[in-house]
Design a protein around this motif. Structure first.
Motif, mmCIF file in Angstrom:
data_model
loop_
_atom_site.group_PDB
_atom_site.id
_atom_site.type_symbol
_atom_site.label_atom_id
_atom_site.label_comp_id
_atom_site.label_asym_id
_atom_site.label_seq_id
_atom_site.Cartn_x
_atom_site.Cartn_y
_atom_site.Cartn_z
ATOM 1 N N GLY A 65 72.512 5.280 29.107
ATOM 2 C CA GLY A 65 71.221 4.210 28.952
ATOM 3 C C GLY A 65 70.921 3.256 30.048
ATOM 4 N N GLU A 66 71.500 3.229 30.745
ATOM 5 C CA GLU A 66 71.577 2.588 32.444
ATOM 6 C C GLU A 66 70.715 3.245 32.798
ATOM 7 N N LYS A 67 70.677 4.641 32.835
ATOM 8 C CA LYS A 67 69.078 5.058 34.392
ATOM 9 C C LYS A 67 68.191 5.153 32.692
ATOM 10 N N LEU A 68 68.535 5.630 31.642
ATOM 11 C CA LEU A 68 66.881 5.511 30.973
ATOM 12 C C LEU A 68 66.421 3.726 30.892
ATOM 13 N N LEU A 69 66.972 2.388 30.910
ATOM 14 C CA LEU A 69 66.390 1.082 31.606
ATOM 15 C C LEU A 69 66.508 0.931 32.736
ATOM 16 N N GLU A 70 66.703 1.873 33.204
ATOM 17 C CA GLU A 70 65.902 1.674 34.859
ATOM 18 C C GLU A 70 64.483 2.462 34.767
ATOM 19 N N LYS A 71 64.067 3.429 34.020
ATOM 20 C CA LYS A 71 63.048 4.842 34.071
ATOM 21 C C LYS A 71 62.433 3.734 33.670
ATOM 22 N N LEU A 72 62.833 3.007 32.330
ATOM 23 C CA LEU A 72 61.105 1.973 31.604
ATOM 24 C C LEU A 72 60.984 0.901 32.415
ATOM 25 N N ARG A 73 61.922 0.435 33.376
ATOM 26 C CA ARG A 73 61.700 -0.868 33.971
ATOM 27 C C ARG A 73 60.563 -0.328 34.756
ATOM 28 N N ARG A 74 61.014 0.687 35.341
ATOM 29 C CA ARG A 74 59.659 1.257 36.016
ATOM 30 C C ARG A 74 58.291 2.235 35.644
ATOM 31 N N VAL A 75 58.496 1.649 34.470
ATOM 32 C CA VAL A 75 57.413 2.311 33.836
ATOM 33 C C VAL A 75 56.481 0.785 33.532
ATOM 34 N N ARG A 76 57.325 0.329 33.137
ATOM 35 C CA ARG A 76 57.163 -1.142 32.960
ATOM 36 C C ARG A 76 56.524 -1.783 34.413
ATOM 37 N N GLU A 77 56.333 -1.824 35.566
ATOM 38 C CA GLU A 77 56.336 -2.065 36.623
ATOM 39 C C GLU A 77 54.675 -1.954 37.229
ATOM 40 N N LEU A 78 55.099 -0.278 36.430
ATOM 41 C CA LEU A 78 53.170 0.558 36.683
ATOM 42 C C LEU A 78 52.298 0.402 36.155
ATOM 43 N N GLU A 79 52.908 -0.384 34.755
ATOM 44 C CA GLU A 79 51.973 -0.361 34.052
ATOM 45 C C GLU A 79 51.280 -1.849 34.216
ATOM 46 N N PHE A 80 52.192 -2.873 34.764
ATOM 47 C CA PHE A 80 52.030 -4.532 34.985
ATOM 48 C C PHE A 80 50.484 -4.027 36.384
ATOM 49 N N ARG A 81 51.205 -2.927 37.021
ATOM 50 C CA ARG A 81 49.951 -2.832 38.537
ATOM 51 C C ARG A 81 48.913 -1.846 38.629
ATOM 52 N N LEU A 82 48.822 -1.308 37.285
ATOM 53 C CA LEU A 82 48.091 -0.709 36.806
ATOM 54 C C LEU A 82 46.985 -1.679 36.535
ATOM 55 N N ALA A 83 47.523 -2.563 35.299
ATOM 56 C CA ALA A 83 46.567 -3.601 34.808
ATOM 57 C C ALA A 83 46.177 -4.779 35.968
ATOM 58 N N GLU A 84 46.797 -5.347 36.484
ATOM 59 C CA GLU A 84 46.422 -5.689 38.030
ATOM 60 C C GLU A 84 45.090 -4.656 39.150
ATOM 61 N N LEU A 85 45.424 -3.387 38.415
ATOM 62 C CA LEU A 85 44.124 -2.961 39.604
ATOM 63 C C LEU A 85 43.293 -2.764 38.636
ATOM 64 N N ILE A 86 43.087 -2.377 37.183
ATOM 65 C CA ILE A 86 41.786 -2.333 36.749
ATOM 66 C C ILE A 86 40.766 -3.844 37.099
ATOM 67 N N ASN A 87 42.393 -4.911 36.522
ATOM 68 C CA ASN A 87 41.483 -6.661 36.728
ATOM 69 C C ASN A 87 40.731 -6.707 38.063
ATOM 70 N N GLU A 88 41.329 -5.994 39.342
ATOM 71 C CA GLU A 88 40.532 -6.240 40.783
ATOM 72 C C GLU A 88 39.358 -5.603 40.602
ATOM 73 N N LEU A 89 38.963 -3.658 39.901
ATOM 74 C CA LEU A 89 37.760 -2.952 40.033
ATOM 75 C C LEU A 89 36.562 -3.949 38.986
ATOM 76 N N SER A 90 37.147 -4.418 38.789
ATOM 77 C CA SER A 90 36.166 -5.061 37.218
ATOM 78 C C SER A 90 35.441 -5.882 37.495
ATOM 79 N N GLU A 91 36.096 -7.043 38.549
ATOM 80 C CA GLU A 91 35.873 -7.985 38.778
ATOM 81 C C GLU A 91 34.536 -7.809 40.242
ATOM 82 N N GLU A 92 34.751 -6.476 40.656
ATOM 83 C CA GLU A 92 34.026 -6.211 41.436
ATOM 84 C C GLU A 92 33.405 -5.145 41.325
ATOM 85 N N LEU A 93 33.033 -4.980 39.912
ATOM 86 C CA LEU A 93 31.819 -3.964 38.873
ATOM 87 C C LEU A 93 30.810 -4.946 38.641
#
Length: 93
Positions: A65-93
Motif C-alpha cells: 500500500g505504501e508503494k501504491l501511495l507513492e505512485k499515486l502521489r507521483r501521478v498527482r504531481e504529474l497531473e499538476f505539472r501538466l495542468a500548469e504547462l497547459i495553462n502556460e500554453l493557453s496564455e501564449e496562444l
C-alpha cells in the motif's frame, strides 16, 4: 474545477489518511468525506488487493500500500505539472 473525485483520488486519500494515523473508520469517513457505504467499498477493495489490513483499531497500510501511495502521489504531481504547462500554453496562444 471538477466536483467529483475519481477512484484513484479516493484510493489515494484513504491510503494517505491511514498512513498519517487516521485509522478508525469514523476518522476516515470524516477526513476523506465519504459515506460509510463508499468507505467500505474502497477499504474492502484495498484489503482484497493487499494494500490495507484491518486491525482492532481500524486499518493499517501495508508495504504494498505504501508503494501504491507513492505512485499515486507521483501521478498527482504529474497531473499538476501538466495542468500548469497547459495553462502556460493557453496564455501564449
Amino acid at each position: 474545477m471538477r466536483s467529483k473525485r475519481d477512484q484513484l483520488e479516493i484510493i489515494s486519500d484513504i491510503l494517505d489518511l491511514v498512513e498519517k494515523g487516521h485509522t478508525a473508520k469514523s476518522a476516515l469517513m470524516k477526513n476523506a468525506n465519504l459515506s460509510f457505504t463508499i468507505l467500505k467499498k474502497y477499504t474492502d477493495y484495498l484489503i482484497s488487493k493487499g494494500y490495507l489490513e484491518e486491525t482492532d483499531a481500524g486499518y493499517r497500510i501495508t508495504p504494498e500500500g505504501e508503494k501504491l501511495l507513492e505512485k499515486l502521489r507521483r501521478v498527482r504531481e504529474l497531473e499538476f505539472r501538466l495542468a500548469e504547462l497547459i495553462n502556460e500554453l493557453s496564455e501564449e496562444l
